[in-house]
Design an enzyme around this catalytic site. Structure first.
Site, PDB file in Angstrom:
ATOM      1  N   ASP A  94      14.907   0.329  -1.770  1.00 52.89           N
ATOM      2  CA  ASP A  94      15.652  -0.937  -1.781  1.00 52.89           C
ATOM      3  C   ASP A  94      15.338  -1.732  -3.049  1.00 52.89           C
ATOM      4  OD1 ASP A  94      17.305  -2.891  -0.088  1.00 52.89           O
ATOM      5  OD2 ASP A  94      15.559  -4.095  -0.623  1.00 52.89           O
ATOM      6  N   ASN A 125      11.889 -11.801  -1.526  1.00 60.15           N
ATOM      7  CA  ASN A 125      12.413 -11.254  -2.781  1.00 60.15           C
ATOM      8  C   ASN A 125      12.447 -12.399  -3.797  1.00 60.15           C
ATOM      9  OD1 ASN A 125      14.636 -12.835  -2.106  1.00 60.15           O
ATOM     10  ND2 ASN A 125      15.825 -11.126  -1.318  1.00 60.15           N
TER      11      ASN A 125
END
Ligand code: COA
Length: 339
Positions: A214, A25
């Site tokens: 998500d 991420n």
């Protein structure tokens, strides 16, 4: 073509792979969605393998439900994720797979449990995706294990029947929303389902959907608190309808509740065929994600209070508060039972 011979059933599976930079991420740790995707891949392999051990139509295990999942610790790039999957219960048409993710630091040899999840799969025929196949029963190690599995099956069946009717309309955000309101951080992502997203049925993999969900929840959380954020948990997700190749999916996330240091985001996945977007639109999945705001030392920090506007937002906030208190009490009880 002659029918393939029945194969020996194998009720466990282990996969491992090194975490690469494209699994990260923006903070540089492994994306929560990547972990959910790996979990689902392991479940789909073991489920599909098991359901094809009988004669009859070849089939593929479709993800029907993921139980509440906690992200116990971050996984770092360069670590090896060991994903272990085991079939722990079978009913006539569904099977439960328990999956553990261990993160191994291959430089020091240390291992930590990063995630634990329970998934339910339903075998769908490859000749006709709407035909649900029989699941070969597994042999339980003991009568107690069989009984515990049966209880989990009954609990999820009751719970999902209660939530099936809770289909929510996606509310459009106001044009100039004030900071820290629900409308300010509301975010949507639009994705055209292509072949690389799909199973042998030409339907989206559950893991692909969870990764998109998500991602949107993370954008909402970061917009609200303007800091780094991480996924803490995902409440139970039911996959009510298949999403076919060529569909447009719209994934929308909206804050429902904030506590002192956590944010609950409801994510709704709508799907529609590309050519008839208005006609064929349906809600395929919805779920609640919980995110935590972090400082530069990766410590949890307080999040800005949510400015509630209107009765509907107030009701969602109160429902979120009830889920938060319930989940917190459950976590405390689990901790105490370990001591
Ligand atoms: N969780 C767990 N099990 C489920 C379930 C859920 N959300 N929905 C259905 N099941 C199980 C039922 O318990 C039943 O098993 P049993 O007879 O042993 O009790 C079996 O599925 C068939 O139930 P039925 O009501 O006849 O099926 P359905 O018409 O609801 O279809 C699916 C079930 C899963 C095939 C259907 O909901 C579906 O296609 N969902 C999407 C799957 C998918 O595309 N996954 C990837 C997500 S993007």
């Amino acid at each position: 073509m002659t029918a393939p011979e029945p194969r020996e059933a194998a009720s466990s599976l282990q996969l491992c792979r090194i975490m690469r930079p494209d699994d990260a991420n923006i903070m540089g740790n492994v994306h929560g969605g990547t972990i959910l995707k790996m979990i689902e891949e392991a479940g789909c392999i073991i489920g599909t393998r098991h359901c094809n051990t009988l004669n009859g139509d070849r089939c593929m295990a479709a993800l029907a439900r993921v139980e509440k999942t906690e992200f116990l610790c971050p996984v770092f790039i360069g670590e090896v994720a060991h994903v272990t999957a085991e079939i722990t219960h079978t009913s006539q048409h569904s099977l439960e797979v328990q999956v553990n993710v261990m993160a191994e630091n291959i430089l020091t040899g240390t291992k930590k449990l990063a995630n634990k999840a329970a998934l339910w799969y339903v075998p769908c025929s490859l000749k006709n995706v709407d035909k649900i196949m029989e699941v070969p029963p597994i042999k339980y190690a003991s009568a107690e294990q069989a009984e515990e599995g049966r209880k989990r099956y009954e609990i999820q069946k009751t719970e999902r029947l209660e939530t099936k009717t809770r289909i929510k309309e996606v509310v459009s955000p106001p044009s100039h929303p004030e900071r820290h309101t629900v409308g300010f951080s509301q975010s949507s992502l639009i994705h055209l389902v292509g072949p690389s997203d799909c199973t042998l049925h030409d339907c989206v993999h559950g893991g692909v959907t969870m990764k998109l969900m998500d991602e949107v929840a993370g954008i909402v959380a970061a917009r609200h608190c303007n800091t780094n954020i991480v996924t803490a948990s995902v409440d139970a997700i039911n996959f009510h309808r298949k999403i076919k190749k060529g569909c447009v999916v719209t994934v929308t996330g909206r804050l429902t509740f904030v506590s002192n240091k956590s944010m609950e985001i409801e994510v709704i996945v709508d799907a529609s065929p590309l050519m008839e977007e208005d006609k064929g639109k349906y809600q395929a999945v919805s779920a609640f994600f919980t995110f935590i705001s972090l400082d530069k030392y990766n410590r949890a920090v307080p999040v800005p209070p949510l400015k509630i506007e209107g009765e509907e937002e107030q009701r969602s906030f109160e429902e979120g508060n009830a889920r938060y208190l319930h989940n917190k009490a459950k976590r405390l009880a689990a901790k105490e039972s370990l001591q």
